[in-house]
Design a protein around this motif. Structure first.
Motif, PDB file in Angstrom:
ATOM      1  N   LEU A   1       0.820  -1.210   0.000  1.00  0.00           N
ATOM      2  CA  LEU A   1       0.000   0.000   0.000  1.00  0.00           C
ATOM      3  C   LEU A   1       0.851   1.256   0.000  1.00  0.00           C
ATOM      4  O   LEU A   1       0.662   2.168  -0.824  1.00  0.00           O
ATOM      5  CB  LEU A   1      -0.924  -0.024   1.222  1.00  0.00           C
ATOM      6  CG  LEU A   1      -1.791   1.216   1.454  1.00  0.00           C
ATOM      7  CD1 LEU A   1      -2.773   1.388   0.311  1.00  0.00           C
ATOM      8  CD2 LEU A   1      -2.540   1.089   2.781  1.00  0.00           C
ATOM      9  N   TYR A   2       1.832   1.327   0.899  1.00  0.00           N
ATOM     10  CA  TYR A   2       2.639   2.536   1.002  1.00  0.00           C
ATOM     11  C   TYR A   2       3.629   2.649  -0.161  1.00  0.00           C
ATOM     12  O   TYR A   2       3.910   3.758  -0.633  1.00  0.00           O
ATOM     13  CB  TYR A   2       3.363   2.578   2.344  1.00  0.00           C
ATOM     14  CG  TYR A   2       2.450   3.037   3.463  1.00  0.00           C
ATOM     15  CD1 TYR A   2       2.347   4.382   3.794  1.00  0.00           C
ATOM     16  CD2 TYR A   2       1.644   2.127   4.153  1.00  0.00           C
ATOM     17  CE1 TYR A   2       1.494   4.807   4.801  1.00  0.00           C
ATOM     18  CE2 TYR A   2       0.789   2.547   5.156  1.00  0.00           C
ATOM     19  CZ  TYR A   2       0.719   3.894   5.475  1.00  0.00           C
ATOM     20  OH  TYR A   2      -0.144   4.332   6.460  1.00  0.00           O
ATOM     21  N   ARG A   3       4.147   1.532  -0.648  1.00  0.00           N
ATOM     22  CA  ARG A   3       4.998   1.573  -1.843  1.00  0.00           C
ATOM     23  C   ARG A   3       4.203   2.094  -3.033  1.00  0.00           C
ATOM     24  O   ARG A   3       4.695   2.932  -3.799  1.00  0.00           O
ATOM     25  CB  ARG A   3       5.537   0.182  -2.143  1.00  0.00           C
ATOM     26  CG  ARG A   3       6.218   0.054  -3.511  1.00  0.00           C
ATOM     27  CD  ARG A   3       6.687  -1.366  -3.770  1.00  0.00           C
ATOM     28  NE  ARG A   3       7.207  -1.530  -5.118  1.00  0.00           N
ATOM     29  CZ  ARG A   3       6.491  -1.935  -6.144  1.00  0.00           C
ATOM     30  NH1 ARG A   3       5.215  -2.227  -5.978  1.00  0.00           N
ATOM     31  NH2 ARG A   3       7.035  -2.055  -7.339  1.00  0.00           N
ATOM     32  N   SER A   4       2.965   1.640  -3.173  1.00  0.00           N
ATOM     33  CA  SER A   4       2.139   2.088  -4.284  1.00  0.00           C
ATOM     34  C   SER A   4       1.829   3.574  -4.178  1.00  0.00           C
ATOM     35  O   SER A   4       1.841   4.299  -5.185  1.00  0.00           O
ATOM     36  CB  SER A   4       0.835   1.279  -4.330  1.00  0.00           C
ATOM     37  OG  SER A   4       1.087  -0.084  -4.592  1.00  0.00           O
ATOM     38  N   ALA A   5       1.556   4.033  -2.968  1.00  0.00           N
ATOM     39  CA  ALA A   5       1.256   5.453  -2.791  1.00  0.00           C
ATOM     40  C   ALA A   5       2.446   6.325  -3.166  1.00  0.00           C
ATOM     41  O   ALA A   5       2.286   7.407  -3.745  1.00  0.00           O
ATOM     42  CB  ALA A   5       0.839   5.710  -1.343  1.00  0.00           C
ATOM     43  N   GLU A   6       3.655   5.850  -2.870  1.00  0.00           N
ATOM     44  CA  GLU A   6       4.858   6.620  -3.190  1.00  0.00           C
ATOM     45  C   GLU A   6       5.120   6.685  -4.687  1.00  0.00           C
ATOM     46  O   GLU A   6       5.679   7.662  -5.188  1.00  0.00           O
ATOM     47  CB  GLU A   6       6.065   6.004  -2.484  1.00  0.00           C
ATOM     48  CG  GLU A   6       6.061   6.157  -0.973  1.00  0.00           C
ATOM     49  CD  GLU A   6       7.191   5.390  -0.316  1.00  0.00           C
ATOM     50  OE1 GLU A   6       7.955   4.719  -1.053  1.00  0.00           O
ATOM     51  OE2 GLU A   6       7.313   5.447   0.923  1.00  0.00           O
ATOM     52  N   GLN A   7       4.726   5.645  -5.412  1.00  0.00           N
ATOM     53  CA  GLN A   7       5.045   5.551  -6.831  1.00  0.00           C
ATOM     54  C   GLN A   7       3.787   5.509  -7.691  1.00  0.00           C
ATOM     55  O   GLN A   7       3.797   4.952  -8.793  1.00  0.00           O
ATOM     56  CB  GLN A   7       5.883   4.295  -7.079  1.00  0.00           C
ATOM     57  CG  GLN A   7       7.177   4.250  -6.287  1.00  0.00           C
ATOM     58  CD  GLN A   7       7.936   2.956  -6.500  1.00  0.00           C
ATOM     59  OE1 GLN A   7       7.352   1.882  -6.559  1.00  0.00           O
ATOM     60  NE2 GLN A   7       9.245   3.058  -6.622  1.00  0.00           N
TER      61      GLN A   7
END
Length: 226
Positions: A132-138
């Motif tokens: 989730l947080y990796r996707s939000a960053e990229q």
């Protein structure tokens, strides 16, 4: 009548869990299937092109990354970029490969709860939060790099994530159809959905994280963390 007949039919049993599991291993990402090992000069050219693409994203956003722009920034012909990456989607996916490989290394061999050593349900929760947080960053890059529908689920990094999720589910719910259940859970982490919820609906990531933990608890019949 057709609907009633279908609903009254006996459903087939779920597939039996496929045990034992193969030893965890990193799936290779980034290179085409027919070139598992790039020559040193080709590897340098590939790194040079990716560096140029990274600069373009920093300066102009994802929209500024075209095959022509990358070729010009790297000082090579456009044909070189097409030969190395195939198309713009291939180029953008290559830019995502480093973080995808890092995520794989973390969930296969990193510290718990994402890595081995924690209960499977805790690892499943940690996996969703990490994605989730990796996707939000990229997010912009992920959306631009999404392949057309028939290719979307066949990319090595996507398959690795599905395989790992399936493995964890089989440890928690051995009688379930974990292959399909993994696809359902991973649908919650789809970049397009994250974009809609965070940017169009204004939901904070903390709410999505809580929603993931609640979903895992309901699917697995376990208590959500407090």
């Amino acid at each position: 009548m057709l609907y009633a007949g279908f609903m009254s039919a006996t459903l087939p049993p779920f597939p039996k869990p496929q045990e034992p599991f193969d030893p965890p291993r990193l799936l290779e990402v980034g290179s085409a299937p027919d070139e598992p090992c790039l020559r040193a000069d080709a590897a340098r050219n590939r790194a040079r092109l990716l560096e140029a693409a990274t600069r373009l994203i920093a300066e102009h956003g994802v929209a500024g990354v075209t095959m022509e722009a990358v070729a010009a920034a790297a000082g090579v012909g456009k044909g070189t970029v097409f030969r190395r990456f195939g198309d713009r989607t291939g180029l953008l996916m290559a830019l995502l490969d480093h973080s995808a490989h890092t995520l794989q290394a973390d969930f296969l061999g990193g510290p718990p709860p994402l890595g081995p050593g924690a209960p499977a349900v805790d690892r499943l929760r940690a996996l969703g939060v990490a994605v989730l947080y990796r996707s939000a960053e990229q997010l912009d890059l992920l959306l631009a790099a999404q392949a057309e529908p028939t290719r979307r689920h066949s990319h090595p990094s996507t398959r690795a994530l599905h395989m790992h999720t399936t493995m964890l589910l089989r440890q928690i719910l051995p009688d379930a159809d974990c292959d399909l259940l993994a696809q359902t859970l991973l649908g919650y982490l789809d970049p397009a959905l994250i974009h809609h919820l965070t940017r169009q609906c204004g939901m904070p990531l903390e709410r999505l994280e809580a929603g993931w933990n609640d979903l895992v608890a309901r699917v697995t019949g376990t208590d959500a963390p407090h």
